[in-house]
Motif scaffolding. Structure first.
Motif, short mmCIF file in Angstrom:
data_model
loop_
_atom_site.label_atom_id
_atom_site.label_comp_id
_atom_site.label_asym_id
_atom_site.label_seq_id
_atom_site.Cartn_x
_atom_site.Cartn_y
_atom_site.Cartn_z
N GLY A 29 0.80 -1.21 0.00
CA GLY A 29 0.00 0.00 0.00
C GLY A 29 0.84 1.26 0.00
O GLY A 29 0.52 2.23 -0.68
N ILE A 30 1.89 1.29 0.77
CA ILE A 30 2.65 2.53 0.93
C ILE A 30 3.72 2.66 -0.14
O ILE A 30 3.98 3.74 -0.66
N MET A 31 4.34 1.56 -0.50
CA MET A 31 5.44 1.64 -1.46
C MET A 31 5.04 1.20 -2.85
O MET A 31 5.79 1.41 -3.80
N GLY A 32 3.89 0.55 -2.98
CA GLY A 32 3.47 0.07 -4.28
C GLY A 32 4.32 -1.08 -4.79
O GLY A 32 4.42 -1.32 -5.98
N VAL A 33 4.94 -1.81 -3.87
CA VAL A 33 5.81 -2.92 -4.28
C VAL A 33 5.11 -4.25 -4.02
O VAL A 33 4.62 -4.50 -2.91
N ILE A 34 5.03 -5.07 -5.05
CA ILE A 34 4.48 -6.42 -4.86
C ILE A 34 5.62 -7.31 -4.37
O ILE A 34 6.57 -7.56 -5.10
N VAL A 221 1.93 -19.67 3.57
CA VAL A 221 1.44 -18.45 4.18
C VAL A 221 1.27 -17.36 3.14
O VAL A 221 0.33 -16.58 3.18
N LEU A 222 2.19 -17.33 2.17
CA LEU A 222 2.20 -16.25 1.19
C LEU A 222 0.87 -16.12 0.45
O LEU A 222 0.31 -15.03 0.33
N ILE A 223 0.34 -17.26 -0.01
CA ILE A 223 -0.86 -17.21 -0.83
C ILE A 223 -2.03 -16.66 -0.02
O ILE A 223 -2.75 -15.77 -0.45
N VAL A 224 -2.18 -17.18 1.20
CA VAL A 224 -3.31 -16.73 2.01
C VAL A 224 -3.14 -15.25 2.38
O VAL A 224 -4.11 -14.51 2.47
N CYS A 225 -1.90 -14.79 2.51
CA CYS A 225 -1.66 -13.37 2.79
C CYS A 225 -2.11 -12.49 1.63
O CYS A 225 -2.71 -11.43 1.84
N PHE A 226 -1.83 -12.92 0.42
CA PHE A 226 -2.28 -12.13 -0.73
C PHE A 226 -3.80 -12.09 -0.79
O PHE A 226 -4.40 -11.07 -1.10
N VAL A 227 -4.42 -13.22 -0.46
CA VAL A 227 -5.89 -13.24 -0.42
C VAL A 227 -6.39 -12.21 0.59
O VAL A 227 -7.33 -11.45 0.32
N ILE A 228 -5.75 -12.15 1.75
CA ILE A 228 -6.16 -11.20 2.78
C ILE A 228 -6.00 -9.76 2.29
O ILE A 228 -6.89 -8.93 2.45
N VAL A 229 -4.86 -9.48 1.68
CA VAL A 229 -4.60 -8.12 1.21
C VAL A 229 -5.63 -7.71 0.17
O VAL A 229 -6.14 -6.59 0.17
N VAL A 230 -5.97 -8.65 -0.69
CA VAL A 230 -6.94 -8.34 -1.75
C VAL A 230 -8.34 -8.15 -1.15
O VAL A 230 -9.05 -7.21 -1.50
N GLY A 232 -9.11 -7.33 1.94
CA GLY A 232 -9.16 -6.17 2.82
C GLY A 232 -9.04 -4.85 2.09
O GLY A 232 -9.45 -3.80 2.59
N GLY A 233 -8.50 -4.88 0.91
CA GLY A 233 -8.24 -3.64 0.18
C GLY A 233 -6.77 -3.31 0.34
O GLY A 233 -6.25 -3.22 1.45
N ILE A 234 -6.11 -3.12 -0.83
CA ILE A 234 -4.66 -2.97 -0.82
C ILE A 234 -4.23 -1.77 0.03
O ILE A 234 -4.73 -0.66 -0.16
N GLY A 235 -3.36 -2.01 0.98
CA GLY A 235 -2.81 -0.93 1.77
C GLY A 235 -3.60 -0.61 3.03
O GLY A 235 -3.15 0.19 3.85
N SER A 236 -4.76 -1.22 3.20
CA SER A 236 -5.57 -0.90 4.38
C SER A 236 -5.30 -1.88 5.52
O SER A 236 -5.55 -3.08 5.39
N ARG A 277 -17.30 -5.72 -4.05
CA ARG A 277 -16.38 -4.60 -3.82
C ARG A 277 -15.06 -4.89 -4.53
O ARG A 277 -14.12 -5.42 -3.93
N PRO A 278 -14.98 -4.52 -5.80
CA PRO A 278 -13.81 -4.89 -6.61
C PRO A 278 -12.49 -4.38 -6.03
O PRO A 278 -11.43 -4.92 -6.34
N ARG A 279 -12.53 -3.35 -5.18
CA ARG A 279 -11.28 -2.87 -4.59
C ARG A 279 -11.05 -3.40 -3.18
O ARG A 279 -10.22 -2.90 -2.44
N GLY A 280 -11.80 -4.42 -2.83
CA GLY A 280 -11.67 -4.97 -1.48
C GLY A 280 -12.53 -4.20 -0.51
O GLY A 280 -13.13 -3.18 -0.86
N LEU A 281 -12.59 -4.67 0.72
CA LEU A 281 -13.51 -4.09 1.69
C LEU A 281 -13.20 -2.62 1.98
O LEU A 281 -14.09 -1.79 2.09
N PHE A 282 -11.93 -2.29 2.14
CA PHE A 282 -11.56 -0.93 2.52
C PHE A 282 -10.60 -0.29 1.53
O PHE A 282 -9.83 0.57 1.87
N GLY A 283 -10.64 -0.78 0.30
CA GLY A 283 -9.74 -0.25 -0.71
C GLY A 283 -10.16 1.14 -1.16
O GLY A 283 -11.35 1.44 -1.23
#
Lengths: 285, 397
Positions: A29-34, A221-230, A232-236, A277-283
């Motif tokens: 969210g802050i750095m825009g780095v995947i 862990v990585l895959i489920v983390c990406f699911v969470i980020v998506v 929740g909304g990127i960066g939130s 919510r295509p941008r996630g819950l709080f995107g």
């Protein structure tokens, strides 16, 4: 009673996921780095907990040492590699961080080997609370939950209420403007990346006594983390917390109620959220 | 300066001549060229340590036979299969077509081995499987040129049904990953347990390689079965036994598993695995001279304790050695070679065993109890157990 315990299981799993995912969503969210190597930092944390607690004889000593080492690794990686990619396309970041996964896996294999290891639960927290006549709940699991909640609160306060948090938010929403107002954005990026790495490593360290330490543990862990980020909304961060808890519930109750579909419960949840919510819950748009 | 260089050149030529000169007669003496052995095993990834142990076991047998098998020196062609099924067909084809190997040895992962089985069936290349237990490899997909020196997934799990029934358990819950080896093990245990009159209260599965067991442990505690049978291995096995013990279930609802639950992971499992009973075709403290010697030599050469995977690799070499010896080291008459390999009696560290008609070991399955860092053999759970080889129709070679 069984349902109450399953709810406890869900919350507990969700909070641990939040701890790992929060670092990913910060960096994203802050750095825009995947950062595909985020799972590797989780694995590195677990192996640090194993190595340092065998060296020092105590997990309590291993934790601060490990956090310092992980943050230093984060600073080094940001300086040497990541900082060169801010202006590039996401594809470069994906390639670089995927390369890092392979390098860290190989280094792990060379340095520590491919065996499964475990980290002892500190004696103070070694007890179990009897919940039913057959089932007890390990105190250490509750401790993990408490630590995750405390860290969530700390992150919220830091980002929303402190001067440093304001700088981070400014750097995230408009880097050019932040720079022209005199903020050293390079330094902010370096610190955020180091914090993200330290968070993932800390999650790995604190989870090591219950998850055990084994090759490839970061990839799960990585895959489920990406699911969470998506979800929740990127960066939130708030989104990541709620998404982690949702995943915790979906995974736990998926396994209990519809075991045939347990493997897709989490992804089904993601699909449904994205549908509405295509941008996630709080995107942010 | 020039003199010295000339001298070195001349000496080099002389040495080369001497070397070829001394080599010539030995080439002439040997009946055939070097044996081309394609080792396709995991050397990186989760199963890297298994691939290494199998290779070391194989090499130990080669060394004990003076660097040869069946009287032939060996050229190894090695491929790291990464336990990656999507690359398996290409990897196996590379060995068969580019390196022109006489035989394939591999592998650990069942998904990868099924691709190797396909390649072996298509090309008629000899395949020796030193670990992967997929029932089909010596069942529905069996073939005259496919041999296994390890086990079928059916084998180690089946005797546990009998053991648990005899220990007075009538109602069991099963738990495993939803993938080949897990499902085949549970199916086999269920067959053994229900045939005697036991019943399965609930079969539980979680996606491979997920290790979040807490929901299942909560469910087991509320179902209160007489006993629990699981199939897990590696990191998952460690986490499961630790979670099970931490939930206080270990002393209330006994836990059983096929031997992979406690093999190679005991140090990490610590107290959580103490006293667990498992069944497998190998264990610690097997009292035979062969095992003692094997463990001593293996430890001396590699500096680590031999494990079940090392034994399986060792036996793969013994099988090839025995078969080739009977046909004077020649691959010319395949039928004769395979029929010789079928008849070889393997003097294995696990105890002597013979080949079944479907080319899978007929072997004793041991009952083991975890004591300290050892899977101590406390008896034979099933003598000379043969895989039922369902669906195997062996066509002529």
């Amino acid at each position: 009673m069984e349902w109450l315990i399953q709810i406890l299981n869900s919350v507990q799993y969700g909070l641990l996921l939040f701890l790992v995912a929060s670092g990913l969503t910060l960096i994203f969210g802050i750095m825009g780095v995947i950062n595909l190597a985020h799972g590797s930092f989780y694995m590195i944390g677990a192996y640090l907990a194993f190595t340092l607690s065998s060296l020092t004889g105590s997990l309590w000593l291993a934790l601060p040492l490990g956090i310092v080492l992980a943050a230093a690794l984060g600073l080094l990686l940001e300086w040497a590699l990541i900082s060169r990619l801010y202006r590039r396309d996401h594809l470069y970041q994906v390639l670089l961080t995927f390369g890092l996964i392979l390098i860290f896996e190989e280094l792990r294999s060379v340095l520590v080997g491919d065996d499964v290891h475990s980290v002892a639960i500190p004696a103070v927290l070694g007890a179990s609370l009897p919940l039913t006549e057959t089932l007890s709940y390990p105190v250490y699991r509750l401790f993990i939950s408490a630590v995750c909640l405390a860290l969530a609160g700390l992150m919220y306060v830091t980002i929303q209420k402190t001067r440093f948090g304001m700088m981070i938010r400014a750097a995230a929403s408009n880097p050019e403007m932040a720079t022209s107002l005199g903020l050293d954005i390079r330094w902010i990026h370096a610190l955020v990346f180091a914090a993200g790495v330290a968070l993932a490593a800390f999650a790995g360290m604190i989870a090591a006594p219950v998850s055990s330490v084994f090759p490839g543990m970061g990839n799960q862990v990585l895959i489920v983390c990406f699911v969470i980020v998506v979800i929740g909304g990127i960066g939130s961060l708030k989104g990541a917390l709620i998404a982690s808890l949702l995943i915790g519930f979906a995974d736990t109750f998926g396994k209990v109620l519809v075991p045939e579909f347990a493997s897709i419960a989490v992804y089904l949840l993601m699909a449904v959220v994205l549908l509405f919510r295509p941008r996630g819950l709080f995107g942010r748009a | 300066m020039t003199d010295r260089r000339q001298f070195i050149q001349q000496a080099g030529l002389l040495a080369a001549a001497a070397a070829t000169g001394s080599l010539m007669p030995s080439i002439a003496r040997a009946q055939t060229a070097k044996l081309r052995v394609g080792m396709m095993l995991p050397y990186t990834g989760t199963y890297a340590s298994l691939g290494t142990a199998i290779t070391q076991g194989f090499n130990l047998a080669v060394e004990e036979n003076g660097g040869m098998l069946g009287g032939r020196a060996i050229d190894f062609f090695t491929v790291d299969d990464e336990s990656e099924p999507s690359k398996a067909t290409d990897n196996a084809n590379k060995l068969v077509q580019r390196d022109k190997v006489d035989l394939l040895v591999g592998t650990v992962h069942s998904g990868v081995v099924m691709a190797m089985v396909k390649v072996a069936r298509d090309n008629g290349t000899l395949l020796i499987i030193p670990n992967a237990g997929a029932n089909a490899a010596t069942g529905g997909q069996c073939a005259p040129n496919i041999f296994r020196t390890s086990f079928s997934n059916w084998q180690p799990a089946h005797p546990m049904g009998k053991v648990m029934y005899e220990r007075g358990h009538r109602k069991a819950v099963t738990l495993t990953w939803k993938y080949g080896a897990g499902e085949e093990s549970i199916e086999s245990f269920k067959e053994g347990f229900t045939k005697l009159g036991g019943s399965i209260v609930k079969e539980m599965y979680l996606p491979f390689p997920n290790v979040e067991f807490q929901p299942f442990i909560t469910e087991i505690a509320s179902l209160k079965p007489d006993a629990v049978f699981v199939f897990f291995a590696g990191g998952g096995a460690v986490k499961f036994t630790k979670d099970y013990a931490a939930a206080g279930l270990k002393d209330k609802i006994p836990l059983y598993g096929s031997g992979f639950l406690t093999d190679g992971t005991l140090e990490a499992q610590g107290a959580s695995a103490q006293g667990l009973l498992t069944t497998l075709h190998y264990g610690d403290g097997i009292e035979n001279a062969k095992n003692k010697l094997f463990r001593y030599n293996y430890g001396k050469k590699y500096g680590v304790q031999a494990d079940v995977y090392a034994v399986q690799g060792y036996d793969a070499a013994l099988l090839l050695h025995g078969g080739l010896n009977a046909v004077k080291g020649s691959f010319g008459d395949r039928k004769a070679l395979y029929s010789a390999m079928e008849k070889v009696k393997i003097d294995s560290p696990r105890g002597p065993w013979t080949m079944s008609k479907a080319h899978n070991p007929i072997q004793d399955i041991y009952l083991r109890r975890v004591e300290g860092n050892a899977n101590q053999v406390i008896g034979v759970a099933w003598k000379a157990l043969e895989d039922p080889a369902r669906g195997c129709k062996m066509s002529a070679a």
